[in-house]
Write an enzyme that holds these catalytic residues in place. Structure first.
Site, PDB file in Angstrom:
ATOM      1  N   PHE A 164       1.261  -1.210   0.093  1.00  0.00           N
ATOM      2  CA  PHE A 164      -0.623  -0.021  -0.168  1.00  0.00           C
ATOM      3  C   PHE A 164       1.401   1.164   0.316  1.00  0.00           C
ATOM      4  CE2 PHE A 164      -2.254   3.377   2.495  1.00  0.00           C
ATOM      5  CZ  PHE A 164      -3.684   3.337   2.127  1.00  0.00           C
ATOM      6  N   GLY A 165       1.069   2.148  -1.604  1.00  0.00           N
ATOM      7  CA  GLY A 165       2.058   3.267  -1.475  1.00  0.00           C
ATOM      8  C   GLY A 165       1.537   4.628  -1.081  1.00  0.00           C
ATOM      9  N   GLU A 224       0.445   4.572  10.523  1.00  0.00           N
ATOM     10  CA  GLU A 224      -1.134   4.017  10.709  1.00  0.00           C
ATOM     11  C   GLU A 224      -1.439   5.268  10.993  1.00  0.00           C
ATOM     12  OE1 GLU A 224      -2.764   2.622   9.405  1.00  0.00           O
ATOM     13  OE2 GLU A 224      -1.638   0.637   8.651  1.00  0.00           O
ATOM     14  N   CYS A 239      -8.901   2.695   4.415  1.00  0.00           N
ATOM     15  CA  CYS A 239      -8.202   1.677   3.868  1.00  0.00           C
ATOM     16  C   CYS A 239      -7.592   1.664   5.779  1.00  0.00           C
ATOM     17  CB  CYS A 239      -7.346   1.896   3.492  1.00  0.00           C
ATOM     18  SG  CYS A 239      -8.180   2.185   1.035  1.00  0.00           S
TER      19      CYS A 239
HETATM   20  C1  LIG Z   1       8.055   0.278   9.524  1.00  0.00           C
HETATM   21  C2  LIG Z   1       7.608   1.095   8.578  1.00  0.00           C
HETATM   22  C3  LIG Z   1       6.166   0.837   7.362  1.00  0.00           C
HETATM   23  C4  LIG Z   1       5.718   1.254   7.799  1.00  0.00           C
HETATM   24  N1  LIG Z   1       4.799   0.948   6.298  1.00  0.00           N
HETATM   25  C5  LIG Z   1       4.029   2.158   5.485  1.00  0.00           C
HETATM   26  C6  LIG Z   1       3.202   1.595   4.238  1.00  0.00           C
HETATM   27  O1  LIG Z   1       3.332   0.299   4.770  1.00  0.00           O
HETATM   28  N2  LIG Z   1       2.378   2.170   3.486  1.00  0.00           N
HETATM   29  C7  LIG Z   1       2.553   3.563   4.352  1.00  0.00           C
HETATM   30  O2  LIG Z   1       1.794   4.737   2.873  1.00  0.00           O
HETATM   31  N3  LIG Z   1       3.550   4.200   5.344  1.00  0.00           N
HETATM   32  C8  LIG Z   1       3.769   3.670   5.473  1.00  0.00           C
HETATM   33  N4  LIG Z   1       4.582   3.690   6.950  1.00  0.00           N
HETATM   34  C9  LIG Z   1       5.119   5.437   6.686  1.00  0.00           C
HETATM   35  C10 LIG Z   1       3.725   5.714   7.824  1.00  0.00           C
HETATM   36  O3  LIG Z   1       3.108   6.140   8.098  1.00  0.00           O
HETATM   37  C11 LIG Z   1       5.094   7.397   7.949  1.00  0.00           C
HETATM   38  O4  LIG Z   1       5.702   6.938   9.087  1.00  0.00           O
HETATM   39  C12 LIG Z   1       4.129   7.593   9.215  1.00  0.00           C
HETATM   40  O5  LIG Z   1       2.057   8.490   8.914  1.00  0.00           O
HETATM   41  C13 LIG Z   1       4.456   9.494   9.506  1.00  0.00           C
HETATM   42  O6  LIG Z   1       4.740  10.413   8.888  1.00  0.00           O
HETATM   43  P1  LIG Z   1       6.350  10.516   9.061  1.00  0.00           P
HETATM   44  O7  LIG Z   1       7.318   9.915   9.205  1.00  0.00           O
HETATM   45  O8  LIG Z   1       7.024  11.478   7.171  1.00  0.00           O
HETATM   46  O9  LIG Z   1       6.282  11.302  10.014  1.00  0.00           O
HETATM   47  P2  LIG Z   1       5.899  13.107   9.941  1.00  0.00           P
HETATM   48  O10 LIG Z   1       4.278  13.201   9.689  1.00  0.00           O
HETATM   49  O11 LIG Z   1       7.094  13.900   9.287  1.00  0.00           O
HETATM   50  O12 LIG Z   1       5.793  13.488  11.722  1.00  0.00           O
HETATM   51  C14 LIG Z   1       6.808  13.612  12.472  1.00  0.00           C
HETATM   52  C15 LIG Z   1       6.800  13.455  13.821  1.00  0.00           C
HETATM   53  O13 LIG Z   1       6.146  15.114  14.165  1.00  0.00           O
HETATM   54  C16 LIG Z   1       4.542  15.060  14.346  1.00  0.00           C
HETATM   55  N5  LIG Z   1       3.501  15.824  13.381  1.00  0.00           N
HETATM   56  C17 LIG Z   1       3.112  15.723  12.502  1.00  0.00           C
HETATM   57  N6  LIG Z   1       2.753  16.674  11.910  1.00  0.00           N
HETATM   58  C18 LIG Z   1       1.748  17.000  13.199  1.00  0.00           C
HETATM   59  C19 LIG Z   1       1.052  18.119  13.866  1.00  0.00           C
HETATM   60  N7  LIG Z   1       0.429  18.604  12.928  1.00  0.00           N
HETATM   61  N8  LIG Z   1       0.963  18.703  14.803  1.00  0.00           N
HETATM   62  C20 LIG Z   1       1.891  17.495  15.855  1.00  0.00           C
HETATM   63  N9  LIG Z   1       2.429  17.207  15.745  1.00  0.00           N
HETATM   64  C21 LIG Z   1       3.052  16.789  14.100  1.00  0.00           C
HETATM   65  C22 LIG Z   1       3.922  14.102  13.893  1.00  0.00           C
HETATM   66  O14 LIG Z   1       3.010  12.838  14.720  1.00  0.00           O
HETATM   67  C23 LIG Z   1       5.413  12.875  14.237  1.00  0.00           C
HETATM   68  O15 LIG Z   1       6.412  12.907  15.710  1.00  0.00           O
HETATM   69  C24 LIG Z   1       5.640   2.926   7.484  1.00  0.00           C
HETATM   70  C25 LIG Z   1       6.708   3.464   8.610  1.00  0.00           C
HETATM   71  C26 LIG Z   1       7.372   2.330   8.489  1.00  0.00           C
HETATM   72  C27 LIG Z   1       8.304   2.987  10.210  1.00  0.00           C
END
Ligand SMILES: Cc1cc2nc3c(=O)[nH]c(=O)nc-3n(C[C@H](O)[C@H](O)[C@H](O)COP(=O)(O)OP(=O)(O)OC[C@H]3O[C@@H](n4cnc5c(N)ncnc54)[C@H](O)[C@@H]3O)c2cc1C
Length: 392
Positions: free
Chosen positions: A132-133, A367, A241
């Site tokens: 799921f991308g 998630e 989803c």
């Molecule tokens: C092992 C793993 C598997 C994954 N699998 C999938 C997958 O299959 N498909 C997919 O699409 N994604 C996947 N992900 C991605 C995951 O959903 C994202 O990492 C997640 O949504 C957070 O995004 P980011 O890492 O870019 O963090 P960011 O969005 O950059 O956030 C960084 C920090 O800032 C905080 N923050 C951001 N915005 C706000 C706000 N408005 N107010 C307060 N705090 C905020 C966050 O809470 C966090 O602490 C996966 C991630 C991991 C680690």
């Protein structure tokens, strides 16, 4: 010693016979097939692909669907599957969550008959793996900002962009990719081997080491017109989803918490210090165990009630946010407390604690991060969204 469950408040009495049977089947399989190999697989950074046919044989993929020969389990039975799998390993549960909630669910709910016929049986049987991308290198918590685009060109679509942190990305036969078509988010099924589609594994991952996490790249990647999901457009596609998957995580996290709680309890009762007495005799150690079992029990009630609401069709996304946020936090705290309780043994892989401690960090972030779910709950109770920083 075989795991017999964590049940302080007779949660068992809330479950139907079918739900218990499903849970016990998966629990027994995890005990027999996952536990003996999982530490080594995680240590080696290897996803145990050999388990896929057996999981398919137990109908763990798409278990809540009722056509295509699937068992049509209720949502509590599904949650219990997630709990038992994650007691084994969060990476294994992640694999099943993605396959079921993030790939089979949208194809089933929003796909054409042709898409369903092509993919649902293959994904259910484990002969095809899905991913799921949604997340991109520059857009995680705010997926609406995504830069991946689709352009209509004759009878096909041409995709350009990149996705990051995609579970099962480089082992998947089919990627469900969310991209903007004329500024509107749409879902596209991209098959492995399609020209212009490549994958790369994220290296150096200290968490979910027994799962594959990849980047996806699209360079003028042409997919047939019939590969677009016809039944949904806009951010509600991927978000619906995620609601399914987050529901499963709320249960799965309890499995992680049960694993670390049980490890701490067993260790505390057998480890002797000070006049040859078990460390479980110390008040500070008991305080940790009391905290863990109380929070696990509250989490079980939350998950069970949410499952009842999902079965009744009354569960809403902000309800799921509360359960995902709370139960993953509980699991994270339990892992920390268990690690402390095991002393030096808490940092070695002879025990499952440090693996769960490392795994739960990813679950806390993916998630929807803990913070984002806080904001979802905040919006639900105030009516005011506060995702963007306050404007001047
Ligand atoms: C092992 C793993 C598997 C994954 N699998 C999938 C997958 O299959 N498909 C997919 O699409 N994604 C996947 N992900 C991605 C995951 O959903 C994202 O990492 C997640 O949504 C957070 O995004 P980011 O890492 O870019 O963090 P960011 O969005 O950059 O956030 C960084 C920090 O800032 C905080 N923050 C951001 N915005 C706000 C706000 N408005 N107010 C307060 N705090 C905020 C966050 O809470 C966090 O602490 C996966 C991630 C991991 C680690």
């Amino acid at each position: 010693m075989a795991f017999s469950g964590v049940d302080y408040l007779d949660i068992e009495s809330l479950l139907t016979e079918e739900q218990r049977l499903v849970r016990d089947t998966v629990r027994g399989w995890v005990e027999e097939k996952v536990m003996p190999i999982i530490e080594e697989a995680a240590w080696e950074g290897r996803f145990p692909k050999e388990l896929i046919p057996e999981m398919a044989g137990m109908s763990l993929f798409g278990a809540t669907l009722s056509d295509y020969g699937l068992p049509g389990l209720d949502n509590i039975a599904y949650g219990l599957i997630m709990q038992e799998l994650e007691r084994g390993d969060s990476g294994l549960r992640s694999f099943v969550s993605v396959q079921s909630a993030l790939v089979m669910y949208p194809i089933h709910a929003f796909g054409s008959t042709q898409q369903k016929d092509r993919w649902i049986p293959a994904l259910a049987g484990g002969t095809a793996i899905g991913c799921f991308g949604l997340t991109e290198p520059d857009f995680g918590s705010n997926p609406a900002g995504m830069r991946t685009t689709a352009r209509k060109d004759g009878g096909s679509y041409v995709l350009n962009g990149a996705k990051a942190w995609i579970t099962s990305g480089s082992i998947a036969e089919v990627a469900l990719v969310w991209a903007k078509l004329d500024g509107v988010i749409r879902g596209f099924l991209v098959e492995k081997g399609t020209k212009g589609f490549s994958t790369f594994e994220h290296k150096g991952k200290m968490s979910l080491r027994a799962a594959v996490t990849s980047q996806l790249a699209f360079e003028d990647c042409r997919v047939p017109g019939e590969n677009m999901l016809p039944g949904v457009s806009g951010l509600k596609g991927p978000l619906s989803c995620l609601t399914q998957a987050r529901y499963g995580i709320a249960w799965g996290a309890l499995g992680s918490a049960m694993a670390t709680y049980q490890a701490a309890l067993d260790y505390a009762k057998s480890r002797k210090q000070w006049r040859d007495r078990p460390i479980a005799a110390h008040q500070l150690v008991q305080e940790r165990l009391a905290w863990m079992i109380t929070e696990i029990t509250k989490g079980q009630l939350l998950a069970w009630h949410l499952g009842s609401m999902k079965n009744a069709g009354t569960m809403r996304p902000h309800h799921v946010s509360m359960a995902k946020r709370n139960n993953v936090w509980v699991a994270r705290e339990c892992a920390k407390l268990a690690r402390e309780t095991l002393g030096a043994n808490g940092v070695v892989n002879e025990y499952p604690v440090f693996r769960h401690l490392a795994n739960i960090e990813s679950v806390y972030t993916y998630e929807g991060t803990h913070d984002i779910h806080t904001l979802v709950i905040g919006e639900a109770v105030t009516g005011i969204p506060s995702y963007n920083p306050p404007m001047e």
